[in-house]
Design a protein around this motif. Structure first.
Motif, short mmCIF file in Angstrom:
data_model
loop_
_atom_site.label_atom_id
_atom_site.label_comp_id
_atom_site.label_asym_id
_atom_site.label_seq_id
_atom_site.Cartn_x
_atom_site.Cartn_y
_atom_site.Cartn_z
N ARG A 170 0.83 -1.21 0.00
CA ARG A 170 0.00 0.00 0.00
C ARG A 170 0.86 1.27 0.00
N THR A 223 2.09 0.03 -6.92
CA THR A 223 0.86 -0.72 -6.68
C THR A 223 -0.34 0.01 -7.30
N TYR A 224 -0.32 1.33 -7.20
CA TYR A 224 -1.45 2.13 -7.68
C TYR A 224 -1.48 2.16 -9.20
N ALA A 261 -4.52 -4.39 -3.60
CA ALA A 261 -4.37 -3.98 -2.21
C ALA A 261 -4.99 -2.61 -1.98
N VAL A 262 -5.28 -1.89 -3.06
CA VAL A 262 -5.74 -0.50 -2.93
C VAL A 262 -6.97 -0.26 -3.79
N GLU A 306 -6.18 5.45 -6.87
CA GLU A 306 -5.19 4.99 -7.85
C GLU A 306 -4.74 6.16 -8.74
#
Lengths: 263, 325
Positions: A207, A212-213, A233-234, A240
């Motif tokens: 996170r 990740t985004y 996870a997000v 995002e």
């Protein structure tokens, strides 16, 4: 248009054009850039396919899960290999004449990031031909959103690579950072596996990781809006986009700062 | 307007100065790199900064091109004060680096056109100039070949062409002929002198080669970050009167001792013998040869003092580097 702005736009344009010209000149690079991710996708994807299962989304195969991760990997690799050349280019290459030319350091960072980012984008675009085979219906894909995440992500990652290259000023050091920060960063972006409730630390790292985004945004665009449960996870579209944009702005600012600080 | 090479050195604040540098100072940690460095370059002249490696001349080059910020000092360009690295200055500079600065994966022409675009030279003008400059650099038949396939000498010529594509007011070069052989050296300088005559180009360069310094209209001798002397090469050479005699032989210390005892001259060791300065050298040579038993001397050489000798006399140490006879 002020004279300074004109000079800056010229500098951005020259660096952008130069990276594209170099890319198309080197055929082997073009082929390698496309074959490597296909091999990765087929080998790792194929190998993992039988063991991978997601309780939250039972029908989801690994080839489908892994696909957005590979797309982002292409952008990441392109920015690493595109910016590692900055180290030599700055002391014994064309970049010397840009640095003493009329444009600003900000223009230098933007031009190089756009050039390197575009190369990554073109490679990713070629790989997107496989979208139907990965299990995404081309009619459902939100192409605008996909392009937005890839463009902003490519510029952000390239600018981050530029900042590292300029600051470290050594290819060995850059290689070290690549293997202890950038590659693990990609592995822990949800590209290879989703966050699991059993590993709180891993989840927290994911996170906190900007990549990740980007991966999540790309995955969402490929599904055309809604993510299968448990794949990110997000899981939040506005978050995002905000983090991807924020990362790009921060990376360009960091690169500009480093470039001003260390002449 | 080209300044005659014999023009006497006068007030550096001369009205026709294109670039004036005053009181440049830089420290690196505790080490003094530059101190109160002052010089001025007149329009249309070739001005050289002559000094050994580590004298501060490359640091000066880096400050002029905006790659380093000095601790103190002022600069005036074309009558207006400019900060080091100022855009107004960068716009009008042509820069030749010691390291290559062309993209070896692109063609000669592409390199020139990209640099032209950097300086916003209109496309059609840039195409025309690129053609002329490639012609001038003897690269017209290699114009569309990638630089990777070119020899070292060709690449150096391309560097010079690249630095001129936007018609700079001041061409600034860092050790421009490093690594060039004798023939290429002379060809490069023929080109530079022709450019200066044709376009009135002003040139500032750093060098440690005496024969390159001799090509300049005026020279600043730099040692340990300070300008020791600034004048035309001819005037500087007058500082060392007499002739330089070099005696080669096996036993250099023995040769030096004989020169000291018999002629009262202080000789210093050089590559394969000893060297000293004396008046009326041609009269000394017969006596010198007689002073040594047959076989002790390999060669005796007399020459006018070079800029390397001038540098030695004024600073007390050698210019070093790839000095040639």
């Amino acid at each position: 248009m002020s004279v300074a702005l004109g000079d800056d736009l010229a500098t951005v344009g020259v660096l952008w054009r130069r990276d594209l010209a170099r890319f198309f000149r080197q055929r082997s690079r073009l082929v390698g850039a496309l074959v490597q991710p296909i091999v990765f996708w087929l080998l790792i994807g194929g190998g993992m396919a039988s063991t991978f299962s997601l309780g939250t989304a039972p029908g989801l195969g690994y080839m489908e899960y892994f696909y957005p991760g590979i797309v982002v990997m292409m952008v990441l690799f392109a920015s690493i290999f595109g910016t590692i050349t900055v180290i030599e280019d700055r002391h014994a290459g064309f970049l010397q004449s840009v640095v003493v030319g009329p444009g600003s350091r900000t223009a230098l960072v933007l031009g190089k990031s756009l050039g390197v980012g575009s190369v990554g984008l073109m490679q990713a675009a070629l790989f997107l031909v496989f979208t139907p085979w990965a299990g995404f219906a081309p009619g459902d894909v939100s192409w605008f959103s996909l392009a937005l995440f890839l463009v902003v992500g490519a510029v952000g990652l390239s600018a981050f690579g530029f900042a590292l290259a300029w600051w470290l000023d050594s290819s060995q050091a850059y290689h070290a950072v690549m293997s202890i920060l950038l590659l693990p960063g990609w592995v822990l972006s949800g590209a290879m596996f989703p966050a699991s409730a059993d590993h709180a630390v891993l989840g927290a790292i994911m996170r906190a990781n900007p990549m990740t985004y980007i991966v999540s945004g790309v995955r969402r665009a490929l599904y055309g809006g809604d993510l299968p449960a448990g794949t990110s996870a997000v899981d939040s579209a506005p978050l995002e986009l905000a983090v991807t944009l924020g990362f790009a702005v921060a990376a360009v600012s960091l690169a500009t700062f480093v470039c001003h600080k260390r002449r | 307007m080209p300044v005659p090479a014999t023009a006497p050195a006068s007030d550096p604040a001369a009205a026709d100065a294109l670039l004036e540098v005053r009181g440049l100072a830089l420290r690196f940690r505790e080490r003094r790199v530059l101190e109160d460095l002052t010089f001025s370059v007149r329009r249309g002249e070739i001005f050289g900064l002559l000094g050994p490696n580590g004298s501060g001349k490359s640091t000066t080059f880096r400050i002029m091109t905006g790659l380093l910020v000095p601790d103190a000092g002022r600069m005036t360009f074309d009558g207006a004060p400019v900060a080091p690295g100022d855009r107004r200055l960068r716009r009008r500079l042509g820069v030749v680096f010691q390291n290559p600065s062309v993209d070896i994966t692109l063609t000669c022409r592409e390199n020139l056109l990209l640099t032209a675009a950097l300086h916003r030279v209109p496309r059609s003008v840039a195409r025309e100039r690129a053609g002329t400059l490639l012609e001038l650099a003897d690269l017209a038949d290699r114009a569309d070949e990638v630089v990777k396939n070119l020899s070292g000498g060709m690449r150096r010529r391309l560097e010079l062409a690249r630095s001129l594509i936007h018609r700079p007011s001041l061409l600034i070069m860092d050790e421009p002929t490093t690594g060039l052989d004798e023939i290429s050296f002379h060809r490069t300088w023929d080109r530079l002198q022709a450019l200066r005559r044709r376009d009135g180009l002003t040139i500032l360069l750093t060098t440690h080669r005496p024969e390159e310094a001799a090509q300049c209209d005026r020279l600043a001798l730099i040692d340990r970050g300070v300008v020791i002397a600034c004048d035309t090469p001819e005037n500087l050479q007058r500082a060392v009167s007499g002739d330089v005699i070099t005696v080669s032989g096996e036993d250099a210390d023995g040769l030096a001792a004989v020169v000291r005892e018999r002629f009262g001259l202080e000789a210093r060791r050089v590559d394969d013998g000893v060297s000293f300065v004396c008046e009326r050298g041609h009269e000394l040579i017969p006596r010198l040869v007689e002073a040594f038993p047959a076989g002790r001397l390999r060669a005796v050489n007399l020459k006018r003092p070079s800029l390397a000798d001038v540098f030695l006399k004024l600073t007390g140490h050698e210019l070093g580097g790839e000095e040639r006879a």
